[in-house]
Scaffold this active site. Structure first.
Site, PDB file in Angstrom:
ATOM      1  N   HIS A 115       0.815  -1.205   0.000  1.00 39.07           N
ATOM      2  CA  HIS A 115       0.000   0.000   0.000  1.00 39.07           C
ATOM      3  C   HIS A 115       0.853   1.261   0.000  1.00 39.07           C
ATOM      4  O   HIS A 115       2.034   1.240   0.370  1.00 39.07           O
ATOM      5  CB  HIS A 115      -0.913   0.021   1.229  1.00 39.07           C
ATOM      6  CG  HIS A 115      -0.147   0.122   2.524  1.00 39.07           C
ATOM      7  ND1 HIS A 115       0.366  -0.987   3.177  1.00 39.07           N
ATOM      8  CD2 HIS A 115       0.205   1.187   3.290  1.00 39.07           C
ATOM      9  CE1 HIS A 115       0.984  -0.604   4.278  1.00 39.07           C
ATOM     10  NE2 HIS A 115       0.905   0.723   4.372  1.00 39.07           N
ATOM     11  N   ARG A 135       9.655  -0.993   3.839  1.00 41.52           N
ATOM     12  CA  ARG A 135       9.544  -0.147   2.644  1.00 41.52           C
ATOM     13  C   ARG A 135       9.936  -0.962   1.419  1.00 41.52           C
ATOM     14  O   ARG A 135      11.060  -1.433   1.296  1.00 41.52           O
ATOM     15  CB  ARG A 135      10.439   1.086   2.795  1.00 41.52           C
ATOM     16  CG  ARG A 135      10.235   2.141   1.721  1.00 41.52           C
ATOM     17  CD  ARG A 135      11.137   3.349   1.944  1.00 41.52           C
ATOM     18  NE  ARG A 135      10.825   4.024   3.199  1.00 41.52           N
ATOM     19  CZ  ARG A 135      11.647   4.083   4.241  1.00 41.52           C
ATOM     20  NH1 ARG A 135      12.843   3.504   4.182  1.00 41.52           N
ATOM     21  NH2 ARG A 135      11.284   4.707   5.337  1.00 41.52           N
TER      22      ARG A 135
END
Length: 262
Positions: A115, A135
């Site tokens: 996301h 990340r």
């Protein structure tokens, strides 16, 4: 007191919560001026094993969105091998799913969901009280001062991502407390999130389950009466209704997002 001190010293305000050492939820407003990095959060089991803390499931209520703005919500890979290959080749447009958004939309983001919040989107986020984040991609940006890219966590991201991605199936439920319209967005293992809409009417609530409620006023103004005192409400206010409050009355013209830990 800080919230943590209150949580520890006055557990009756939070339903005598038991063994949990810290307040279980975070709410925050995220105002993305530019595209935020593409991330994935681990579940509790993976996070405890590798990070020594809880994982993170979260959700977003869209407060505002510029025309043409979007979220990254999920991906198109059908296998772990395809996912890893597209990542290694940098084929992000082929991998990532963009979803257009508007104010009033709601997205549930379980652990394992790839996301990102796009630029021009403001969200009210409710999440597990955890900072565990991996990340996956940062749009090939480099720090202007150092010229360095931010650290990526490819191995952990690949391990934690749900493949293939399946968007959670949510059913909005609408009810009324007095004249206040209550919309339930999600009722999950970790939290429940609602929108309360009060339009010049009076809503009477009974706290039958002795829950404590996190409340964010997102539009308008009005009042809440807790029995012994009345408080003015306006857009931008955030507060907690303790579990010791058994009933309250709302009046005015305003909208609130509320959540409770499950």
């Amino acid at each position: 007191m800080t919230l943590t001190q209150l949580w520890t010293s006055e557990p009756q305000l939070f339903g005598n919560h038991g063994a949990e050492e810290s307040f279980p939820l975070l709410t925050k407003i995220l105002d993305a001026k530019i595209d935020l990095s593409v991330q994935v959060h681990p579940d509790d089991a993976y996070a405890m094993k590798h990070e020594g803390e809880l994982g993170k499931t979260e959700c977003w209520y869209i407060l505002a969105a510029d025309p043409g703005s979007y979220l990254i919500y999920g991906h198109r890979a059908q296998s772990k091998e395809e996912f890893a290959q597209l990542v290694s080749q940098g084929k992000w447009d082929q991998l990532l799913t963009k979803v257009p958004v508007k104010a009033g939309d709601f997205f549930y983001v379980p652990s394992g969901t790839v996301h990102a919040i796009g630029g021009g989107v403001m969200v009210l986020e409710t999440q597990q009280s955890s900072d565990t984040t991996y990340r996956l991609y940062d749009w090939d940006r480099k720090d202007e001062k150092t010229g360095q890219s931010r650290e990526l966590h490819i191995k952990d991201s690949l391990a934690c991502s749900q493949v293939p991605f399946q968007a959670p199936k949510l059913t909005r439920k609408t009810s009324f407390c007095g004249q206040t319209k209550v919309t339930e967005f999600v009722n999950s293992k970790f939290f429940s999130v609602y929108r309360w809409e009060n339009h010049q009417n009076q809503g009477d609530f009974q706290n039958k389950n002795h829950d404590y409620w996190l409340v964010s006023v997102i539009a308008g103004q009005g009042q809440i009466n807790l029995g012994d005192k009345t408080y003015d409400l306006k857009k931008g206010m955030h507060f907690i209704i303790p579990s010791t409050v058994t009933n309250w009355t709302l009046s005015g013209d305003f909208t609130m997002i509320t959540s409770k830990a499950n």
